[in-house]
Design a protein around this motif. Structure first.
Motif, short mmCIF file in Angstrom:
data_model
loop_
_atom_site.label_atom_id
_atom_site.label_comp_id
_atom_site.label_asym_id
_atom_site.label_seq_id
_atom_site.Cartn_x
_atom_site.Cartn_y
_atom_site.Cartn_z
N GLU A 1 10.61 2.46 6.20
CA GLU A 1 11.35 1.61 5.27
C GLU A 1 12.13 0.54 6.02
O GLU A 1 12.15 -0.63 5.63
CB GLU A 1 12.32 2.46 4.43
CG GLU A 1 11.63 3.24 3.32
CD GLU A 1 12.59 4.14 2.55
OE1 GLU A 1 12.35 4.38 1.35
OE2 GLU A 1 13.59 4.59 3.16
N LYS B 1 9.67 8.44 6.63
CA LYS B 1 9.87 7.50 5.53
C LYS B 1 10.98 6.50 5.84
O LYS B 1 10.82 5.28 5.66
CB LYS B 1 10.17 8.25 4.24
CG LYS B 1 10.34 7.33 3.03
CD LYS B 1 10.65 8.13 1.76
CE LYS B 1 10.89 7.22 0.57
NZ LYS B 1 11.23 7.99 -0.66
N THR C 1 6.48 -4.76 1.60
CA THR C 1 6.86 -3.67 0.70
C THR C 1 5.88 -2.51 0.85
O THR C 1 4.66 -2.72 0.88
CB THR C 1 6.84 -4.14 -0.77
OG1 THR C 1 7.75 -5.24 -0.92
CG2 THR C 1 7.27 -3.01 -1.71
N LYS D 1 4.88 1.57 -0.51
CA LYS D 1 5.07 2.68 -1.44
C LYS D 1 4.91 3.97 -0.65
O LYS D 1 4.20 3.99 0.37
CB LYS D 1 4.02 2.62 -2.56
CG LYS D 1 4.07 1.34 -3.39
CD LYS D 1 2.90 1.30 -4.35
CE LYS D 1 2.81 -0.04 -5.07
NZ LYS D 1 1.58 -0.14 -5.89
N LYS E 1 0.83 -1.21 0.00
CA LYS E 1 0.00 0.00 0.00
C LYS E 1 0.87 1.27 0.00
O LYS E 1 2.08 1.22 0.18
CB LYS E 1 -0.93 0.00 1.21
CG LYS E 1 -1.85 -1.21 1.29
CD LYS E 1 -2.80 -1.27 0.10
CE LYS E 1 -3.76 -2.46 0.21
NZ LYS E 1 -4.68 -2.53 -0.94
N THR E 2 0.21 2.41 -0.19
CA THR E 2 0.90 3.70 -0.25
C THR E 2 0.76 4.46 1.06
O THR E 2 -0.36 4.69 1.55
CB THR E 2 0.34 4.57 -1.39
OG1 THR E 2 0.51 3.87 -2.64
CG2 THR E 2 1.07 5.90 -1.46
N SER F 1 4.32 8.38 -0.73
CA SER F 1 3.94 9.59 -1.43
C SER F 1 4.20 10.75 -0.46
O SER F 1 3.72 10.72 0.68
CB SER F 1 2.47 9.55 -1.83
OG SER F 1 2.14 10.66 -2.64
#
Length: 269
Positions: free
Chosen positions: A170, A166, A179, A181, A155-156, A183
């Protein structure tokens, strides 16, 4: 014998010159730092960068136009110590992306804006003692059915530009074998709109910040990652101002006023 005496005098003279140079350099550095506080006194106002979109920490009251929150209160306490008047503060709105550059250019004396202290950032700025500790969390829509970070595999995640969020996620995603994503957005209100519109699946930042954006249709997941320690930031080498800020925080902490200020804004939980 005469040669030895002359050599000894020359060596002594060299030592004295080196010592004088070192003392002069140290004195100049201290004097330069002290001048920063003197400049604030001469100017008659303390220039502080604060958030205007983080309820509890720094927020613009729409009805009055005033800057309110725990961090703005802290800025006023520092102004009171330096200038003898808590109202002698000029607030400038900052984001995670703009706060550093505004310090670099000298437009701001201090940034008190949910600024997480990291070893890397210490290379560029002077940071005060820690005044608040939080952790990275995740805000999601209840309709999504997410219960943990693992449910957001593929998902984002929406994060603020130049924030530490971020990197934290990560690392955690790698640990959990999932994993994510990402924005990036310039402000928290933009992140909230992106979440509401479905452009992102989660809005992630420090937990106390997310609390100001929770609605009936959303919730903060129980996940908490990487302690985020907040400190007031100043230009590198501005040690005199750093000393004033640290002593102000220490005095507020010792008197119980710092805790009372956090409780006032619901940040003592």
């Amino acid at each position: 014998m005469k040669k030895k005496c002359i050599s000894g005098l020359v060596m002594l003279l060299c030592v004295m010159l080196v010592s004088t140079s070192v003392l002069f350099a140290a004195g100049s550095k201290e004097s330069g730092a002290s001048n920063e506080v003197d400049k604030i006194k001469s100017r008659g106002v303390l220039n502080v960068g604060v958030k205007v979109d983080v309820p509890g920490f720094g927020y613009k009251d729409i009805s009055t136009g005033a800057n309110v929150g725990f961090e703005t209160d802290l800025a006023r306490q520092i102004a009171k110590v330096i200038l003898g008047d808590a109202s002698k503060v000029s607030f400038t709105p900052v984001t995670a992306k703009t706060r550093g550059p505004l310090l670099d250019t000298g437009e701001l004396d201090i940034v008190i804006a949910t600024f997480t202290v990291t070893e890397e950032r210490k290379l560029s700025y002077e940071f005060s003692t820690i005044y608040y500790t939080d952790a990275v969390s995740l805000l999601v829509k209840k309709s999504g059915g997410y219960k943990s970070l693992k449910d957001l595999d593929g998902k984002t995640i929406g994060v603020a530009q130049s924030a530490t969020t971020k990197a934290v996620l990560e690392t955690e995603a790698k640990n959990q074998g999932i994993t994510l994503k990402f924005s990036e957005y310039a402000s928290y209100p933009e992140l909230k709109v992106a979440l509401d519109s479905g452009r992102i699946d989660s809005f992630s930042v420090d937990r106390a910040i997310l609390m100001g954006y929770v609605e009936d249709s959303s919730e903060i997941l129980p996940d908490k990652y990487s302690p985020q320690e907040y400190g007031a930031a100043m230009k590198k080498g501005n040690l005199a101002l750093l000393s004033v800020v640290n002593s102000t925080i220490a005095d507020l902490d010792a008197s119980g006023e710092l805790l009372a200020m956090k409780a006032k804004w619901g940040l003592d939980k």
